[in-house]
Write an enzyme that holds these catalytic residues in place. Structure first.
Site, PDB file in Angstrom:
ATOM      1  N   SER A 388       0.808  -1.219   0.000  1.00 43.21           N
ATOM      2  CA  SER A 388       0.000   0.000   0.000  1.00 43.21           C
ATOM      3  C   SER A 388       0.840   1.268   0.000  1.00 43.21           C
ATOM      4  O   SER A 388       0.447   2.276  -0.601  1.00 43.21           O
ATOM      5  CB  SER A 388      -0.939   0.003   1.210  1.00 43.21           C
ATOM      6  OG  SER A 388      -1.851  -1.081   1.121  1.00 43.21           O
ATOM      7  N   HIS A 447      -0.156   4.285   4.517  1.00 42.57           N
ATOM      8  CA  HIS A 447      -0.774   4.932   3.371  1.00 42.57           C
ATOM      9  C   HIS A 447      -0.393   6.409   3.317  1.00 42.57           C
ATOM     10  O   HIS A 447      -0.032   6.939   2.255  1.00 42.57           O
ATOM     11  CB  HIS A 447      -2.296   4.816   3.444  1.00 42.57           C
ATOM     12  CG  HIS A 447      -2.796   3.410   3.440  1.00 42.57           C
ATOM     13  ND1 HIS A 447      -4.135   3.096   3.610  1.00 42.57           N
ATOM     14  CD2 HIS A 447      -2.155   2.221   3.277  1.00 42.57           C
ATOM     15  CE1 HIS A 447      -4.289   1.781   3.548  1.00 42.57           C
ATOM     16  NE2 HIS A 447      -3.101   1.232   3.361  1.00 42.57           N
TER      17      HIS A 447
END
Length: 529
Positions: A388, A447
């Site tokens: 991610s 993230h």
């Protein structure tokens, strides 16, 4: 590039052109010599579309045969006699008066002119210029469909009774005169231009900006077909592929937005060399997932299990093994986690890599590393797995690309709004997921770290098609911010002055991690000791 396309198009359109040529020729079928009873029938065969017949080029327009080798020089002799003033060409009025008043019915002079008129080649384009002629044909049609005050008015110089619509098909198009500004307008607005190679259109647009006046070799203020032919012929360029992709990119551009800058950006899309990094990293993640799915000897579901015993996973107790800050991206917790990441990175990463090539590697790896550092500092006792960080870096690098190449992008405002919507949704979900439950399995800080790295490194390394002064300062600021954040992140991992903030380092053999993982899967409890 244009000539390469010409060669391909001439082969593909051979049958279509032959049938079309037959159709056009039937509009004015060849007549027998006896059929040329009116001077107009002969005139419109000999005419070059401008109310005159040039004696110098006449022989180039006649099909050579065993029957006309004597007729051609005699016809030139007759036309020289009609050229009373010795200009080297016979004008419309001269030919009419000479034919009607000085050549009696049934004379050999009329017969030889009719013989030559039958053999006129109609200025059919050569095989190597058929595609160029198709482009010229489309340009002329565009000019006629959208009249402009700059267009050449033949009525100014031709006799009133001169009917240009009687001209033969190819003569009619070759004799047209097009104002240079109309060529630029056609390149920008005509839908048929999208069928030309994008590189060829860029070359033409650049020439229109710099050397368009040189195309008008006879300095009459307009471009005719022969001048257009010389103007568009460029040297062969290496075929770079991505034709379908560029054609698709053009399809989403508004008609009034297909500027030279936009086409230059689209031209940077290249399938050769192919976007290998995004394909290879995706393949590596899939292979790694399959290997551990087999190695765990447990059913793999959409949400797990995650092989936290792997030497690739980021293990907070083994932070001293620095490779884990990168390799954790190869491990995924369930096939849903894997599929989500590879779909996004392929969808967004491949397009970015096709323009910016190897630079995407730096952005992706920077996002992975920054995501691990951010997550470790925010959640120091949590394992971390998944790509991610790199995916978010690639995703938010599109914002950097938009900043650097705003004037060259298609629908830049729409892209910016879309990115802002995605950012808002990400932030909203992260806040909700973090505070709606005591424990979350999603590494939102990874993230966030990847997104920040994507923006900063993207501004630093992505290709900038038109560098402006403020963008240079922006790159230096991005370099300073990213460097400072990474250095601080690494130093805090090593020297954070907060005892017991990070879990103690585990110096045991990594094989024990697997034993502990197996024990937890079997009994749901940590391994004793």
């Amino acid at each position: 590039m244009f000539l390469t396309w010409v060669h391909m198009q001439s082969v593909q359109k051979a049958s279509a052109l032959s049938s079309r040529r037959i159709l056009k020729d039937t509009e004015m079928p060849p007549k027998s010599v006896e059929g040329f009873s009116d001077w107009r029938d002969v005139w419109y065969r000999l005419d070059e579309g401008r109310g005159k017949v040039s004696l110098e080029n006449l022989q180039n327009r006649i099909r050579p045969s065993t029957n006309n080798h004597q007729a051609i020089p005699k016809a030139v002799q007759v036309l020289r006699a009609a050229d009373k003033t010795g200009k080297g060409y016979v004008e419309y009025a001269e030919f009419r008066d000479y034919y009607e008043n000085e050549l009696h019915q049934g004379s050999w002079e009329r017969g030889v002119l009719a013989r030559v008129a039958l053999d006129i080649q109609d200025l059919t384009p050569q095989p190597d210029e058929e595609a160029i002629f198709r482009a010229w044909e489309n340009l002329v049609n565009y000019v006629k469909a959208s009249p402009n005050s700059l267009d050449f008015k033949w009525s100014w110089i031709l006799p009133r009774e001169y009917a240009r619509d009687c001209l033969l098909y190819y003569v009619s198009y070759r004799s047209e005169l097009v104002h240079p500004s109309r060529l630029s307008e056609w390149l920008m607005n005509a839908q048929a231009v999208d069928d030309l190679p994008n590189r060829a259109v860029i070359d033409l647009l650049e020439k229109c900006q710099t050397t368009i006046r040189r195309a008008d070799t006879n300095r009459d203020g307009y471009i005719e077909y022969n001048e257009f032919l010389r103007f568009v012929r460029v040297k062969h360029a290496k075929f770079r592929g991505a034709t379908v992709l560029r054609r698709g990119a053009l399809a989403v551009l508004p008609r009034n937005a297909k500027s030279l800058e936009n086409r230059r950006y689209i031209e940077e899309y290249s399938c050769w060399p192919p976007p290998l990094f995004m394909l290879l990293i995706t393949l590596s993640e899939i292979i790694t997932f399959i290997i551990y799915a087999v190695d765990m000897q447990l059913p793999t579901t959409g949400s797990g299990p995650c092989p936290t015993y792997s030497p690739l996973v980021f293990n907070p107790r083994r932070r001293y093994q620095a490779w884990r800050f990168l390799t954790y991206a190869l491990i995924h917790s369930g096939w849903v986690h894997l599929v989500n990441n590879i779909l996004v990175q392929l969808l967004l990463g491949v397009l970015l890599e096709m323009v910016h090539s190897w630079r995407i590697i730096l952005i992706y790896l920077a996002g992975v590393a920054a995501g691990a550092l951010a997550n470790s500092l925010y959640m120091p006792s949590y394992y971390l797995a998944g790509a991610s960080g790199g995916v978010y870096a690639v995703e938010y690098a599109h914002l950097s690309n938009l900043i650097l190449n705003w004037s060259s992008m298609e629908y830049p405002l729409m892209q910016l709004l879309l990115i802002l919507v995605v950012m808002s949704a990400d932030l909203g979900y992260a806040i909700w997921d973090t505070y709606s439950s005591d424990v979350t399995a999603t590494g939102h800080m990874a993230h966030f770290g990847g997104a920040v790295a994507g923006v900063l490194v993207g501004v630093l390394v992505l290709r900038n098609l038109e560098v402006e002064r403020w963008e240079k300062y922006c790159r230096w600021i991005s370099l300073g911010l990213f460097g400072a954040l990474m250095v601080c992140g690494v130093l805090l991992q090593i020297l954070l002055p907060m005892p017991d903030y990070f879990p103690d380092n585990d110096w045991s053999p990594m094989a024990e991690d697997r034993e502990e993982w197996n024990h937890q899967q079997m009994w749901g409890l940590p391994r004793p000791g």
